[in-house]
Design an enzyme around this catalytic site. Sequence first.
Site, mmCIF file in Angstrom:
data_model
loop_
_atom_site.group_PDB
_atom_site.id
_atom_site.type_symbol
_atom_site.label_atom_id
_atom_site.label_comp_id
_atom_site.label_asym_id
_atom_site.label_seq_id
_atom_site.Cartn_x
_atom_site.Cartn_y
_atom_site.Cartn_z
ATOM 1 N N CYS A 167 49.367 38.104 45.650
ATOM 2 C CA CYS A 167 49.554 37.051 46.059
ATOM 3 C C CYS A 167 50.851 36.749 46.850
ATOM 4 O O CYS A 167 51.064 35.780 47.495
ATOM 5 C CB CYS A 167 49.631 35.885 45.034
ATOM 6 N N HIS A 307 56.135 28.369 45.724
ATOM 7 C CA HIS A 307 54.907 29.393 45.582
ATOM 8 C C HIS A 307 53.822 28.218 44.800
ATOM 9 O O HIS A 307 52.496 28.377 45.344
ATOM 10 C CB HIS A 307 55.320 30.474 44.731
ATOM 11 N N GLU A 318 59.452 28.917 38.627
ATOM 12 C CA GLU A 318 59.784 28.806 39.739
ATOM 13 C C GLU A 318 60.938 27.206 39.898
ATOM 14 O O GLU A 318 61.988 27.458 40.602
ATOM 15 C CB GLU A 318 58.616 28.458 40.686
ATOM 16 N N LYS A 336 49.689 24.542 47.799
ATOM 17 C CA LYS A 336 48.336 24.775 47.296
ATOM 18 C C LYS A 336 47.734 23.637 46.754
ATOM 19 O O LYS A 336 46.521 23.838 45.925
ATOM 20 C CB LYS A 336 48.732 25.797 46.232
ATOM 21 N N HIS A 341 44.730 28.313 46.291
ATOM 22 C CA HIS A 341 45.396 29.410 46.199
ATOM 23 C C HIS A 341 44.743 30.536 46.949
ATOM 24 O O HIS A 341 43.757 31.181 46.511
ATOM 25 C CB HIS A 341 45.879 29.935 44.766
ATOM 26 N N PHE A 403 50.843 38.995 41.241
ATOM 27 C CA PHE A 403 50.840 40.062 40.217
ATOM 28 C C PHE A 403 51.333 41.257 40.381
ATOM 29 O O PHE A 403 51.245 41.727 41.477
ATOM 30 C CB PHE A 403 49.251 40.041 39.852
#
Length: 415
Positions: A167, A307, A318, A336, A341, A403
């Site tokens: 991502c 993010h 975060e 998002k 996403h 990831f």
Amino acid sequence: MTAVPRRGAVTVTGLGMITPAGVGREATWAGVLRGRSTAATDPELKGCPVDFSCRIPAMTPEQGRIGGGRAWRMGRFTQLAVLAAREAVADAGLAPASWDGARVAVVIGSGLAGAAHLETQTLRHHQGGPDLVSPSLVPMLIPNMAAGEVSADLGAHGPSLATETACASGATALAVARDLLLSGSCDIAVAGGAEAAVTPVVTTGFARMGALSGRADAPELASRPFAADRDGFVIAEGAAVLVLERTRDAAARGRRGYALLAGAGLTSDAHHPTAPAPGGEYAEAALRTALAQAGLSPADVDHVNAHGTSTPLNDSTEAALIARVLPHGPSVTAPKGVLGHSLGAAGAVEAALTALTIRDSRVAPVANLTADGLSGAGHAVDCVTGAVREQRVGAAVSHSFGFGGHNVVLVLTAP
């Protein structure tokens, strides 16, 4: 932490975007500023554990035309990359017919690349044997093909690279492109991310691991970054491509640009395949490295494009990072909530939106988040809620985490 020397800036001179909020840069920006989710029930996901997504609106024939009989050989993620790149290059005022293609680089990231085509062709092979498998399967599948086809479309003969950091792939592409420019390997870089992996198998895989929201009764409320009751992300597709040039070169041809890409920090958690490292030490290192490259201190940051996946663990990690490193409370947005996403494309999309935030002095609200709902983040962060906030942004950071423990932070500043 060891001091990081300032390496110089590059200018963002062109933007191209295709997202669930709209086809094109300005359509996407308008949709994000409205602050309403694009998630809806997806007929192609019928029967899946999660049956909703964020899809790109139907494109007109003119918007979607690849031309030259080439579209049939391209995966959808590649088509999106080509169209976004064309918009970005035109926006930058560049003409591929007259540029020195040997000095133009292309870097395009994707997380799952042609997974959609592998899925459909595997089914055809299972049902009807090898004669039903498309001879274009491999070029539709392999992740470097977006960069390859963009290079061919633009006549770009410089470095052509594909980044794969899950991502964070789109953000990584921009960091790599910046390095190519500052090293002198090219004079123009066309860089970004593209993803089109909203398929039954991929969506089910994310659902089975508990990453997706289960709000099937109200998909438009499902993506809610930093909200107390967030329960997962909404899968999406999209693409964004940015044109980058060394600042002195852009100025020489009269281009002030949207923003400067002033710094980039990349680290690895080296911790777990899917979970962020507790404490966020290496995400913090990426943020501090990016700021050091830009010659800025944390106190200089006016705005954070988070993010913000809407997953419980990622958002809390975060938020803690933002509160710890940026305690002065810069404004925070999380696109998002509107866009879902888009996996490997997300970092490029969000960098482009950050550049538009700087251009327009407007911060988009986080969809489905109210001021009362912020307690779920676990830390005090100044998320913009309800409506657009008018704010002059001199310096912003855009976070991307993937990831595999990939952390990428980009610093964008006013030109």
